[in-house]
Write a protein that holds these residues in place. Structure first.
Motif, PDB file in Angstrom:
ATOM      1  N   UNK A  12      42.640 -14.496  60.898  1.00 26.89           N
ATOM      2  CA  UNK A  12      43.914 -15.047  60.260  1.00 26.89           C
ATOM      3  C   UNK A  12      44.923 -14.163  60.094  1.00 26.89           C
ATOM      4  N   UNK A  13      46.323 -14.611  60.217  1.00 24.85           N
ATOM      5  CA  UNK A  13      47.086 -13.721  60.278  1.00 24.85           C
ATOM      6  C   UNK A  13      48.472 -14.335  59.530  1.00 24.85           C
ATOM      7  N   UNK A  14      49.474 -13.544  59.292  1.00 24.79           N
ATOM      8  CA  UNK A  14      50.769 -14.095  58.844  1.00 24.79           C
ATOM      9  C   UNK A  14      50.615 -14.173  57.291  1.00 24.79           C
ATOM     10  N   UNK A  15      51.750 -15.023  56.719  1.00 24.43           N
ATOM     11  CA  UNK A  15      51.745 -15.455  55.377  1.00 24.43           C
ATOM     12  C   UNK A  15      50.207 -16.340  54.741  1.00 24.43           C
ATOM     13  N   UNK A  16      49.778 -16.889  55.847  1.00 23.09           N
ATOM     14  CA  UNK A  16      48.581 -17.452  55.506  1.00 23.09           C
ATOM     15  C   UNK A  16      47.250 -16.609  55.227  1.00 23.09           C
ATOM     16  N   UNK A  17      47.510 -15.486  56.031  1.00 26.85           N
ATOM     17  CA  UNK A  17      46.223 -14.397  55.500  1.00 26.85           C
ATOM     18  C   UNK A  17      46.568 -13.839  54.135  1.00 26.85           C
ATOM     19  N   UNK A  18      48.083 -13.832  53.533  1.00 27.11           N
ATOM     20  CA  UNK A  18      48.196 -13.253  52.163  1.00 27.11           C
ATOM     21  C   UNK A  18      47.413 -14.256  51.129  1.00 27.11           C
ATOM     22  N   UNK A  48      41.745  -7.310  53.179  1.00 28.29           N
ATOM     23  CA  UNK A  48      42.922  -7.896  52.234  1.00 28.29           C
ATOM     24  C   UNK A  48      43.972  -6.572  52.479  1.00 28.29           C
ATOM     25  N   UNK A  49      44.331  -6.522  53.730  1.00 28.94           N
ATOM     26  CA  UNK A  49      45.308  -5.584  54.341  1.00 28.94           C
ATOM     27  C   UNK A  49      46.849  -5.794  53.593  1.00 28.94           C
ATOM     28  N   UNK A  50      47.076  -6.979  53.456  1.00 32.32           N
ATOM     29  CA  UNK A  50      48.349  -7.524  53.034  1.00 32.32           C
ATOM     30  C   UNK A  50      48.728  -7.072  51.594  1.00 32.32           C
ATOM     31  N   UNK A  51      47.683  -7.264  50.959  1.00 32.46           N
ATOM     32  CA  UNK A  51      47.861  -7.175  49.275  1.00 32.46           C
ATOM     33  C   UNK A  51      47.431  -5.639  48.930  1.00 32.46           C
ATOM     34  N   UNK A  52      46.786  -4.866  49.917  1.00 33.84           N
ATOM     35  CA  UNK A  52      46.631  -3.425  49.366  1.00 33.84           C
ATOM     36  C   UNK A  52      47.916  -2.712  49.309  1.00 33.84           C
TER      37      UNK A  52
END
Length: 565
Positions: free
Chosen positions: A433-439, A476-480
Motif C-alpha cells: 500500500x502506498x501514498x496517503x492511504x498508507x499513512x 510504518x515508514x510514513x509516521x516514523x
C-alpha cells in the motif's frame, strides 16, 4: 564512563588506528590535527561514508543516529524461522552493484533460491507460479486476458522511458505526468481494439488502474500522476536479476558496520540543528558546552590531546546541536537524513538556512510512503501455483484519481504476494500500500488491519471461509519521525538536476572563502541515476567520503610541493 574510556576517546584525534594504511594521507593525518567529521545517520549512506573515512586514516569520526538501531530504511525482523523485510527487500541488479558484490562476496546469496532471482521489472517474492488477478466480485480474470493486457501495458511503459532517454518532447495533454500519459495512451488502445467485447474492455480498463497502483508502490509516489514523465527514464536499472537475501538485508548493514568501532556510533542521538560557517553564537556555545557534563560529551572527549579550553579557539566552523542539549564541534558534517526528514525539518535543522536553490530542490523532489502488511496463516487458502493475489476493482475503470477517503484506505492495497519458499516463511502473504492511504493504515491498530485485509481477501477470492491471519506485522515508514517516507521519486516539476543540487556541499565553492566541504549530503535522494535504491544510498555515502579524502590529499600535495623559503 570509565576514566580509561574517556582517555581513549580523547586520544582519538592524536593517534591513528593501528590498522590504517601507510599512504601519505594517513601519515599526514597523524602529524596534523585530525579533522573532526560528524556523520548524521547510520543507514547505508552514513555507514558507507564512515567505513571509507576510517579506512583512509581519518580517526575523529562520530556517527549520530536518531533511532535506537543502525540500518536506516533497512529493517529485517525475525519471525520464527523467517526473516521479514519491513524495509529494503531486493538487491536490484548485479553487474557493478556494490550491494550485490558485498552480499555475494560474503556468502549472503548462497541460499537464495532460483525463484528469488526475479528478472521481471516488477519484483515479486518469486518468479515461480502465476499471479492471480481477482475482481471485487470474486472472479479470477483469465490468464490469457491478463497476459494480453500486460503486453499492452509494458509496451506503453517503454514509451514512458523514451522522453528522457531520446529527448522526446512531452505533449501538453500529458501534463508531464507518467500516470496521465499512461492512462490516456492505454485507454485509447483498449477502446480501439475491434476484437474485444465491451465487458473485456471494461475489465482491461480496471486492470490498468491496478497496474498504476502497483507502479506507484514501486515508485513510492502517492500516484503515478505525480511522477515526472520527462524525467522517468533517467532512473537507471543495473543489469541482472533482483535478489532476496534469505538471512535478511540487515546482514549487508552489519557487513558495512563490521570495521566501525562501536564507540564511533551514538544511537538514540537525534540532531536538532547544524550550526555551520561559524554561525554558533560564541556565548551560547560556551554556556552549552560548560553546562553539559554527560559522560558521552564529545566536546570534552574529543578535544584530543589539548587541554579543555574555549571551544571556539579551536576554530571548528560547525557545531552540531543534539536534542539532548549536547553540542559537538566539527570541521565537516555528512548529512544522510532522508528527503522526508529534510522536507519536514530543514528550516530548523540548519543555521544559517540552506541556500534557496537547495531548499527548492528539497521541495520539488518527491517522497512518499510505501508500506508492507505481512499476514501469517496457519494453512494456505491459495493454490500452490499462486504467487500473488492482485486486486482489480471493476468499478474503478473510469476513475481519474486513485485517492480515497480515510475509511476506504484499503482500496489502495494493490496486491498480496505469496512469500516463497514456504519451508522458510510458512504461509505468509505480503501486502502493498502506498501514498496517503498508507499513512491511514499506519494509524489503525493490528486488529483493524487484520480484519480489513481478511474481508478484502474473502471478497476478491470469493472464498468466505478464509480465516483471520494469526499474526500481522507491518511497516510504518510514513509516521516514523526519523524517516518520514520510504524513498524518493522525481515529481512533476523536478529533475535529476535537483538530486545534484541536493548533493552539492556547503558552502558553495564559488561563493565564499570559508572552509570548504562543511556540510555534505548523502542518501538515496542525492543520487541522480539510482535514487530510491540501496545501491544509490551506499554509493552516495562513498561519494561524499571520497570528496573529503581527495580534498585532504590535494592539501597534502600542495604542502609537500611548497618551495622552501
Amino acid at each position: 564512563m570509565t576514566p580509561s574510556k574517556r582517555i581513549l576517546d580523547g586520544m582519538q584525534s592524536c593517534e591513528i588506528s593501528s590498522d590504517s594504511t601507510d599512504d601519505p594521507l594517513s601519515s599526514d593525518l597523524r602529524t596534523h590535527r585530525q579533522p573532526r567529521i560528524v556523520v548524521i545517520g547510520a543507514g547505508l549512506a552514513g555507514l558507507a561514508a564512515t567505513k571509507i573515512l576510517l579506512k583512509n586514516g581519518f580517526t575523529d569520526v562520530t556517527v549520530l543516529e536518531a533511532s535506537d538501531h543502525i540500518g536506516g530504511r533497512v529493517h529485517s525482523v525475525q519471525l520464527g524461522n523467517a526473516t521479514l523485510e519491513l524495509g529494503a527487500t531486493w538487491i536490484h541488479g548485479a553487474n557493478g552493484n556494490p550491494v550485490y558484490h558485498l552480499a555475494e562476496d560474503n556468502g549472503l546469496l548462497e541460499h537464495t533460491t532460483d525463484g528469488e532471482r526475479s528478472v521481471g521489472r516488477i519484483s515479486l517474492y518469486t518468479k515461480n507460479g502465476v499471479a492471480h488477478y481477482q475482481t471485487n466480485v470474486g472472479k479470477r480474470i483469465p490468464k490469457d486476458l491478463v497476459e494480453e493486457f500486460s503486453d499492452l501495458y509494458n509496451e506503453v511503459y517503454e514509451l514512458t522511458q523514451e522522453f528522457f532517454q531520446n529527448g522526446k518532447p512531452v505533449c501538453a495533454e500529458s501534463q508531464n505526468s507518467v500516470g496521465v500519459f499512461t492512462r490516456d495512451v492505454v485507454r485509447k488502445k483498449i477502446m480501439l481494439d475491434p476484437d474485444d467485447s465491451e465487458s473485456t474492455k471494461k475489465l482491461k480498463l480496471s486492470m490498468l488502474q491496478q497496474y498504476l497502483k502497483v507502479e506507484s508502490c514501486e515508485s513510492s509516489s502517492p500516484s503515478m500522476d505525480e511522477v515526472s514523465l520527462s524525467e522517468f527514464g533517467e532512473w537507471t536499472e543495473i543489469p541482472g536479476a533482483h535478489y532476496v537475501i534469505p538471512e535478511g538485508f540487515m546482514k549487508v548493514v552489519e557487513l558495512l558496520a563490521l570495521d566501525i568501532p562501536s564507540r564511533t556510533v551514538s544511537l538514540s542521538k537525534p540532531v536538532r540543528c547544524i550550526h555551520w560557517n561559524y554561525s554558533a553564537q560564541h556565548q551560547e556555545v560556551i554556556a552549552k558546552s560548560s553546562d553539559t557534563h554527560q559522560d558521552n560529551n564529545h566536546n570534552e572527549n574529543n578535544h584530543g590531546c589539548q587541554p579543555r579550553q574555549d571551544p571556539l579557539i579551536l576554530g571548528h566552523p560547525i557545531y552540531v546541536e543534539c536534542e539532548d542539549e549536547e553540542w559537538i564541534a566539527a570541521d565537516h558534517v555528512i548529512v544522510t537524513a532522508s528527503l522526508g526528514v529534510l522536507k519536514q525539518n530543514h528550516e530548523a535543522m540548519f543555521s544559517p538556512s540552506l541556500p534557496e536553490d537547495k531548499v527548492l530542490a528539497v521541495e520539488k523532489l518527491g517522497i512518499s510512503t510505501t508500506d508492507k502488511i505481512f499476514l501469517e496463516f496457519e494453512e494456505p487458502f491459495w493454490s500452490p501455483e499462486c504467487n500473488s493475489i492482485q486486486f482489480v476493482w471493476e468499478d474503478e475503470a473510469q476513475l481519474e484519481q486513485l485517492a480515497y477517503p480515510e475509511e476506504l484506505w484499503y482500496k489502495k492495497i494493490c496486491s498480496f504476494d505469496v512469500l516463497y519458499p514456504p519451508e522458510r516463511y510458512g504461509y505468509m502473504l505480503s501486502g502493498w500500500i502506498c501514498g496517503q492511504e498508507a499513512l491511514y493504515m499506519e494509524r489503525c491498530d493490528d486488529e483493524t488491519v487484520a480484519e480489513t485485509c481478511t474481508e478484502l481477501l474473502r471478497r476478491f477470492t470469493g472464498n468466505p471461509n478464509i480465516p483471520k491471519p494469526w499474526r500481522v506485522l507491518r511497516s510504518s515508514w510514513g509516521s516514523n519521525p526519523f524517516i518520514r517516507g520510504s524513498y524518493s521519486f522525481t515529481r512533476v516539476g523536478s529533475s535529476g538536476g535537483d538530486c545534484e543540487r541536493l548533493a552539492m556541499p556547503l558552502p558553495y565553492a564559488n561563493s565564499t572563502k570559508a572552509p570548504p566541504l562543511q556540510v555534505m549530503f548523502a542518501g538515496e535522494a542525492t543520487h541522480r541515476k539510482y535514487y530510491s535504491t540501496t545501491h544509490g544510498a551506499l554509493l552516495s555515502g562513498q561519494r561524499e567520503a571520497t570528496r573529503l579524502i581527495e580534498m585532504y590529499q590535494d592539501l597534502h600535495r600542495a604542502e609537500t610541493t611548497k618551495p622552501n623559503m
